[in-house]
Design an enzyme around this catalytic site. Structure first.
Site, mmCIF file in Angstrom:
data_model
loop_
_atom_site.group_PDB
_atom_site.id
_atom_site.type_symbol
_atom_site.label_atom_id
_atom_site.label_comp_id
_atom_site.label_asym_id
_atom_site.label_seq_id
_atom_site.Cartn_x
_atom_site.Cartn_y
_atom_site.Cartn_z
ATOM 1 N N ASP A 192 0.732 -1.248 -0.008
ATOM 2 C CA ASP A 192 0.117 0.027 -0.185
ATOM 3 C C ASP A 192 1.061 1.263 0.013
ATOM 4 O OD1 ASP A 192 -1.449 2.285 0.986
ATOM 5 O OD2 ASP A 192 -3.086 0.827 1.508
ATOM 6 N N HIS A 193 0.942 1.842 -1.189
ATOM 7 C CA HIS A 193 1.923 2.869 -1.268
ATOM 8 C C HIS A 193 2.084 4.040 -0.441
ATOM 9 C CE1 HIS A 193 -0.416 5.058 -3.932
ATOM 10 N NE2 HIS A 193 0.554 6.185 -3.450
ATOM 11 N N ASP A 250 -10.711 1.962 -4.582
ATOM 12 C CA ASP A 250 -9.565 2.387 -5.133
ATOM 13 C C ASP A 250 -9.052 3.141 -3.943
ATOM 14 O OD1 ASP A 250 -7.701 3.063 -7.311
ATOM 15 O OD2 ASP A 250 -8.412 5.077 -7.279
ATOM 16 N N HIS A 255 -5.831 2.652 1.058
ATOM 17 C CA HIS A 255 -4.941 3.576 1.612
ATOM 18 C C HIS A 255 -5.629 4.347 2.807
ATOM 19 C CE1 HIS A 255 -2.944 3.209 -2.082
ATOM 20 N NE2 HIS A 255 -3.891 3.822 -2.924
HETATM 21 C C1 BG6 Z 1 -3.766 4.882 -6.341
HETATM 22 C C2 BG6 Z 1 -4.985 5.091 -6.913
HETATM 23 O O1 BG6 Z 1 -3.592 3.702 -5.517
HETATM 24 O O2 BG6 Z 1 -3.269 5.966 -5.517
HETATM 25 C C3 BG6 Z 1 -5.164 6.261 -7.807
HETATM 26 O O3 BG6 Z 1 -5.162 3.765 -7.899
HETATM 27 C C4 BG6 Z 1 -4.724 7.501 -7.062
HETATM 28 O O4 BG6 Z 1 -6.356 6.412 -8.330
HETATM 29 C C5 BG6 Z 1 -3.464 7.103 -6.362
HETATM 30 O O5 BG6 Z 1 -4.680 8.585 -7.893
HETATM 31 C C6 BG6 Z 1 -2.952 8.366 -5.308
HETATM 32 O O6 BG6 Z 1 -1.554 8.224 -5.036
HETATM 33 P P1 BG6 Z 1 -0.852 9.511 -4.446
HETATM 34 O O7 BG6 Z 1 0.394 8.978 -4.169
HETATM 35 O O8 BG6 Z 1 -0.640 10.219 -5.903
HETATM 36 O O9 BG6 Z 1 -1.734 10.275 -3.288
#
Ligand code: BG6
Length: 506
Positions: A192-193, A250, A255
């Site tokens: 989960d980035h 999503d 997240h």
């Molecule tokens: C991703 C989603 O996991 O996270 C995207 O699939 C979203 O829809 C993105 O835009 C947002 O990541 P960050 O790091 O730009 O907040």
């Protein structure tokens, strides 16, 4: 070794290994994975012996794959322009296997290349498989790894699984049990980035490295918590994926639930991965399930219509590429939830996320209870007193601010809200590493702290499943709309207005 404790004081270098990227010609590999590997190389954090094997169906030779990756790094890396010395050392250990993920021949080729790399680069048989493909391929790739016996052998083998992890509770359970029939839990890294973001890691530091917050981090002092992830972007070219996913799957189920768990968890007994993950799971287990009756009054789902973002006209969701003209997929979601624990009983958590909103920004705001209704806050006071709010800005302008009340200088008593502000940029100067750099390094080291455990994924689905089902059942009647470039539908404001509260302006 633990990233939250030891990563701060000494650099961690993983053992020699081979990184195998399935879906190496895809968007994630170009935008995030290779640029992250390159940054690690640039900072001298990769193991001394290292190789990368890209696997995908696109036609490539080793050389054209290297060129493609070099181009991607030049475009997306935070270290630009590319340093030729760092690049050529990395490129030497880079190979490509072209093939279909369902075809056993692909894995035979992969085995041969892997053996060659292992020998040349002395990687000790260690393999990190990265599943950067459509989720529908996860099971088949891992089954093929098992049949070809690539999932075993000398050294260690680990698998990184990209999101989305399942489509609902049943599919997440099935995927868990499939993966756990091939790999041990400590070999599975569900990514989960958000957990790799510096500011997200800082939530634990803020809470548990400071003496002042924890004593008041509870229902006696906290009125409510708001978590917002707002994006001005639409779905771009991801229409096919997004039609299946929608805003809740999503962003929220993964997240945002992670952000919630970090805010709500109890202090872990130590900084070991399992101690931290145990506490996160406990917080998720305590989520009060929304009954069918509550879902209508505690959640909002909506879709954007055409509108303006920074004065530019943008199309409606239904007009986006590869989106059905009568789609009922939500691009905005807001939920009010409660956590049934001693600490949080009675404290609402409001979550909202949307695409094509007025502004991009991710933040967590903890609203403290107002001062008692005497003195400055007496009922007949002429200047209303606001809540103190501690805001953790996850992005952009990363930092933490505290809103408090202050006397406006002058002869009359006038009170106004002011802000105490800490900003990463000005305080620390240097750029933070990208989330994928941190997470790739941790996976190579074998540290699962910042990855999702099987039960975390399932607990989160357990909460969202009934909501998603209810939305689906009532879609045509209950899905509301909002013009692109606004803060979502009026129903989202009403969700809080009914509780005498308001969303914080970002
Ligand atoms: C991703 C989603 O996991 O996270 C995207 O699939 C979203 O829809 C993105 O835009 C947002 O990541 P960050 O790091 O730009 O907040």
């Amino acid at each position: 070794m633990n990233p939250l404790r030891e990563g701060l004081v000494r650099q961690r270098v993983p053992e020699p290994c081979t990184l195998v990227i399935f879906g190496a010609s895809g968007d994630l590999a170009h935008r995030k994975l290779l640029p992250a590997v390159y940054s690690l190389a640039h900072e001298g954090l990769l193991p001394p012996y290292f190789s990368i094997i890209g696997v995908a169906s696109t036609t490539h030779t080793d050389d054209s794959f290297r060129e493609d990756m070099k181009h991607a790094i030049n475009q997306f890396s935070r270290y630009r322009p590319i340093n030729e010395i760092v690049w050529s050392a990395l490129a030497r250990g880079m190979h490509y296997v072209q093939g279909n993920f369902n075809d056993p021949q692909t894995y035979k080729k992969l085995q041969l290349i892997f053996e060659q790399c292992d020998l040349e680069r002395r990687t000790g048989g260690n393999k990190l498989f990265y599943l950067s493909t459509a989720p529908s391929q996860f099971e088949s790739i891992t089954s093929q790894l098992k049949h070809s016996r690539l999932s075993e052998g000398q050294g260690w083998q680990r698998v990184v699984v990209e999101k989305p992890f399942g489509h609902d509770l049943a599919s997440a359970r099935e995927l868990n049990s499939h993966l756990r029939s091939i790999f041990a839990e400590n070999e599975i890294f569900r990514i989960d980035h958000y957990l790799g973001k510096e500011t997200v890691q800082n939530i634990l530091v803020l809470r548990f490295a400071n003496g002042i917050f924890e004593p008041i981090w509870k229902n006696n002092y906290i009125d409510h918590v708001q978590i917002t992830v707002a994006e001005t972007l639409g779905v771009g070219r991801r229409g096919v994926y997004y039609e299946e996913a929608g805003a809740a799957r999503d962003m929220m189920q993964n997240h945002m639930m992670q952000l919630l768990a970090l805010v709500a968890m109890e202090p872990p007994v130590n900084l070991q991965p399992e101690s931290i993950r145990d506490e996160k799971v406990k917080a998720l287990r305590a989520l009060h399930p929304l009954s069918e009756k509550d879902i209508g009054s505690s959640s909002v789902h909506a879709q954007y219509t055409a509108g303006y973002i920074q004065n530019e006209r943008v199309p409606s969701y239904r007009e986006e590429e590869k989106v059905s003209r009568d789609s009922t997929t939500e691009t905005f979601a807001a939920v009010r939830l409660f956590i049934d624990s001693w600490r949080w009983a009675g404290v609402p958590f409001y979550l909202r996320h949307g695409k094509r909103l007025a502004k991009s920004g991710t933040e967590i705001s903890v609203f403290f209870k107002k001062s008692p209704g005497v003195l400055f806050n007496a009922a007949d006071s002429e200047t209303p007193i606001e809540n103190n709010v501690l805001t953790l800005r996850i992005q952009p302008n990363e930092g933490v601010s505290l809103r408090m009340e202050a006397k406006v200088p002058g002869q009359v008593l006038q009170i106004q809200s002011v802000k105490m502000d800490f900003q990463y940029g000005t305080e620390f100067g240097s750029d933070s590493p990208e989330a994928y750099e941190r997470l790739l390094l941790d996976a190579m080291i074998g540290d699962p702290t910042l990855f999702i455990r099987h039960d975390e994924a399932e607990q989160s689905w357990m909460f969202f499943d009934p909501i998603l089902q209810a939305w689906k059942a009532s879609d045509s009647q209950n899905l509301v709309t909002y013009p692109a470039g606004t803060w979502g539908p009026p129903e989202s404001e009403q969700l809080l207005a009914g509780d005498n509260r308001k969303w914080r302006r970002l």
